[in-house]
Scaffold this active site. Structure first.
Site, mmCIF file in Angstrom:
data_model
loop_
_atom_site.group_PDB
_atom_site.id
_atom_site.type_symbol
_atom_site.label_atom_id
_atom_site.label_comp_id
_atom_site.label_asym_id
_atom_site.label_seq_id
_atom_site.Cartn_x
_atom_site.Cartn_y
_atom_site.Cartn_z
ATOM 1 N N SER A 166 0.840 -1.197 0.000
ATOM 2 C CA SER A 166 0.000 0.000 0.000
ATOM 3 C C SER A 166 0.872 1.242 0.000
ATOM 4 C CB SER A 166 -0.904 0.007 1.228
ATOM 5 O OG SER A 166 -1.547 1.259 1.305
ATOM 6 N N HIS A 189 -1.240 -1.192 -4.310
ATOM 7 C CA HIS A 189 -2.519 -0.791 -3.695
ATOM 8 C C HIS A 189 -2.511 0.723 -3.438
ATOM 9 C CE1 HIS A 189 -6.126 -1.651 -1.206
ATOM 10 N NE2 HIS A 189 -5.667 -0.714 -0.385
ATOM 11 N N ASP A 243 -4.676 3.922 -1.896
ATOM 12 C CA ASP A 243 -5.787 4.317 -1.015
ATOM 13 C C ASP A 243 -6.215 5.754 -1.278
ATOM 14 O OD1 ASP A 243 -6.124 1.978 0.683
ATOM 15 O OD2 ASP A 243 -4.104 2.410 1.404
ATOM 16 N N MET A 299 -8.727 8.610 -0.096
ATOM 17 C CA MET A 299 -9.613 8.975 1.033
ATOM 18 C C MET A 299 -10.089 10.412 0.869
ATOM 19 S SD MET A 299 -7.243 7.555 4.087
ATOM 20 C CE MET A 299 -6.523 5.917 4.075
ATOM 21 N N HIS A 310 -8.320 1.561 -4.162
ATOM 22 C CA HIS A 310 -9.287 1.389 -3.066
ATOM 23 C C HIS A 310 -9.888 2.750 -2.736
ATOM 24 C CE1 HIS A 310 -9.736 0.296 1.525
ATOM 25 N NE2 HIS A 310 -10.906 0.468 0.927
ATOM 26 N N MET A 369 -12.027 5.091 -0.653
ATOM 27 C CA MET A 369 -12.721 5.318 0.628
ATOM 28 C C MET A 369 -13.371 6.683 0.521
ATOM 29 S SD MET A 369 -9.745 3.710 2.976
ATOM 30 C CE MET A 369 -8.643 3.715 1.578
ATOM 31 N N MET A 414 -11.937 -5.330 5.246
ATOM 32 C CA MET A 414 -11.107 -4.410 6.026
ATOM 33 C C MET A 414 -10.807 -5.054 7.383
ATOM 34 S SD MET A 414 -10.465 -1.874 4.068
ATOM 35 C CE MET A 414 -9.460 -1.074 5.318
ATOM 36 N N PHE A 432 -6.583 4.970 8.054
ATOM 37 C CA PHE A 432 -5.191 5.149 8.466
ATOM 38 C C PHE A 432 -4.388 3.861 8.298
ATOM 39 C CE2 PHE A 432 -7.932 7.956 10.840
ATOM 40 C CZ PHE A 432 -7.333 9.196 10.639
ATOM 41 N N GLY A 433 -3.110 4.025 8.005
ATOM 42 C CA GLY A 433 -2.203 2.886 8.013
ATOM 43 C C GLY A 433 -1.711 2.663 9.437
ATOM 44 N N GLY A 434 -1.015 1.555 9.630
ATOM 45 C CA GLY A 434 -0.332 1.314 10.903
ATOM 46 C C GLY A 434 -1.222 0.941 12.081
ATOM 47 N N ASP A 485 -7.123 -6.154 4.039
ATOM 48 C CA ASP A 485 -6.488 -4.838 4.052
ATOM 49 C C ASP A 485 -6.426 -4.275 5.471
ATOM 50 O OD1 ASP A 485 -5.441 -2.411 3.397
ATOM 51 O OD2 ASP A 485 -7.200 -1.664 2.322
ATOM 52 N N GLY A 486 -5.201 -4.183 5.994
ATOM 53 C CA GLY A 486 -4.971 -3.550 7.291
ATOM 54 C C GLY A 486 -4.287 -4.460 8.284
ATOM 55 N N GLY A 487 -3.166 -4.008 8.794
ATOM 56 C CA GLY A 487 -2.485 -4.738 9.858
ATOM 57 C C GLY A 487 -1.876 -6.067 9.439
ATOM 58 N N GLY A 514 0.984 -2.249 4.115
ATOM 59 C CA GLY A 514 1.506 -0.883 4.038
ATOM 60 C C GLY A 514 2.708 -0.687 4.926
ATOM 61 N N SER A 515 2.437 -0.376 6.202
ATOM 62 C CA SER A 515 3.534 -0.085 7.142
ATOM 63 C C SER A 515 4.538 -1.211 7.225
ATOM 64 C CB SER A 515 2.982 0.139 8.548
ATOM 65 O OG SER A 515 1.829 0.903 8.495
HETATM 66 C C1 DX5 Z 1 -6.505 1.759 5.493
HETATM 67 C C2 DX5 Z 1 -6.025 1.460 4.094
HETATM 68 C C3 DX5 Z 1 -4.977 0.414 4.022
HETATM 69 C C4 DX5 Z 1 -3.676 0.807 4.690
HETATM 70 C C5 DX5 Z 1 -3.021 -0.449 5.204
HETATM 71 O O1 DX5 Z 1 -7.569 2.635 5.424
HETATM 72 O O2 DX5 Z 1 -7.107 1.024 3.293
HETATM 73 O O3 DX5 Z 1 -4.736 0.034 2.684
HETATM 74 O O4 DX5 Z 1 -2.809 1.482 3.821
HETATM 75 O O5 DX5 Z 1 -1.936 -0.072 5.959
HETATM 76 P P1 DX5 Z 1 -1.246 -1.041 7.026
HETATM 77 O O6 DX5 Z 1 -0.737 -2.219 6.282
HETATM 78 O O7 DX5 Z 1 -0.183 -0.162 7.598
HETATM 79 O O8 DX5 Z 1 -2.301 -1.410 8.035
HETATM 80 ZN ZN ZN Z 2 -6.647 0.108 1.329
#
Ligand code: DX5
Ligand code: ZN
Length: 219
Positions: free
Chosen positions: A9, A34, A36, A38, A67, A69, A138, A144-146, A176-178, A198-199
């Site tokens: 991401s 990927h 994002d 927003m 993606h 949002m 999700m 948010f990432g991380g 997607d996420g964590g 992502g992170s």
């Molecule tokens: C969150 C995003 C994710 C995010 C994932 O709203 O849709 O794609 O970038 O980031 P990590 O992998 O850091 O949770």
């Molecule tokens: Zn995403």
């Protein structure tokens, strides 16, 4: 068996060195990138919009997984098609006419994805599942990432997989996420096909190597 996919991401990249990070992904084993988007309304954060996506598109050699949002995603389907999105994922919670929007995405020769928030039950996709190329579950609250991975995701994957099989659909499942090296394998075992990271990728010492490690865990 299908190849399982890592989709880094770009949200977690260094935006002051975006070209560098896009090229890093080009050289990696990741098949997808990927993106994002927003809007500050559907989610409490604003990431970036069309001009940045245009710049990314110019440099990427990967499958562009976009993606959204955003509220009223139907307003921007044509524009994302023009910008080179290969997969366009819209949120279930943002659509009054989900079925119509899926058809509009496919009419523009993109793959159609539907993302669901942690509170949204997978049963709500039963009636549209044969129209959906990918469901993005999700595993954090979008915005948010991380953030920390929500453990209930495993049950959702298994329940969704059952619906896909019952309906004879070929829908793929994205998480997607964590996502980290601690949960990647278990997510695939539960039935996931594509993992967004992502992170875990971009905050690591060597993102290319981290992608390779994740890839070897899931394939
Ligand atoms: C969150 C995003 C994710 C995010 C994932 O709203 O849709 O794609 O970038 O980031 P990590 O992998 O850091 O949770
Ligand atoms: Zn995403």
């Amino acid at each position: 068996m299908d190849t399982k996919i890592i989709a880094p991401s770009i949200l977690a990249a260094d935006f002051a060195n975006l070209q560098r990070d896009v090229e890093l992904v080009n050289r990696s084993q990741a098949e997808w990138l990927h993106i994002d988007i927003m809007d500050g309304v559907f989610v409490p954060n604003i990431s970036f919009g069309m001009p940045v996506l245009k710049a990314i598109q110019k440099h990427t050699s990967k499958f562009l997984d976009v993606h959204l949002m955003i509220v009223e995603p139907e307003r921007y389907i044509d524009e994302f098609a023009k910008l080179g999105a290969n997969m366009l994922t819209i949120h279930y919670e943002a659509c009054t006419h989900l079925h119509r929007n899926l058809q509009a995405i496919k009419f523009k020769d993109m793959k159609a994805g539907v993302a669901i928030n942690p509170h949204t039950n997978v049963e709500l996709l039963r009636d549209t599942i044969t129209e959906i190329d990918m469901v993005c579950i999700m595993s954090v609250n979008p915005g948010f990432g991380g953030q920390h991975f929500i453990e209930n995701t495993y049950d959702k994957i298994r329940d969704l997989k059952k619906i896909i099989e019952e309906k004879g659909a070929s829908t793929r499942i994205q998480i997607d996420g964590g996502v980290t090296d601690k949960n990647a394998k278990d997510l695939i075992t539960a039935g996931a096909d594509i993992l967004v990271a992502g992170s875990f990728v971009f905050k690591s010492e060597n993102p290319t190597q981290t992608i390779a490690n994740l890839n070897s865990l899931i394939n």
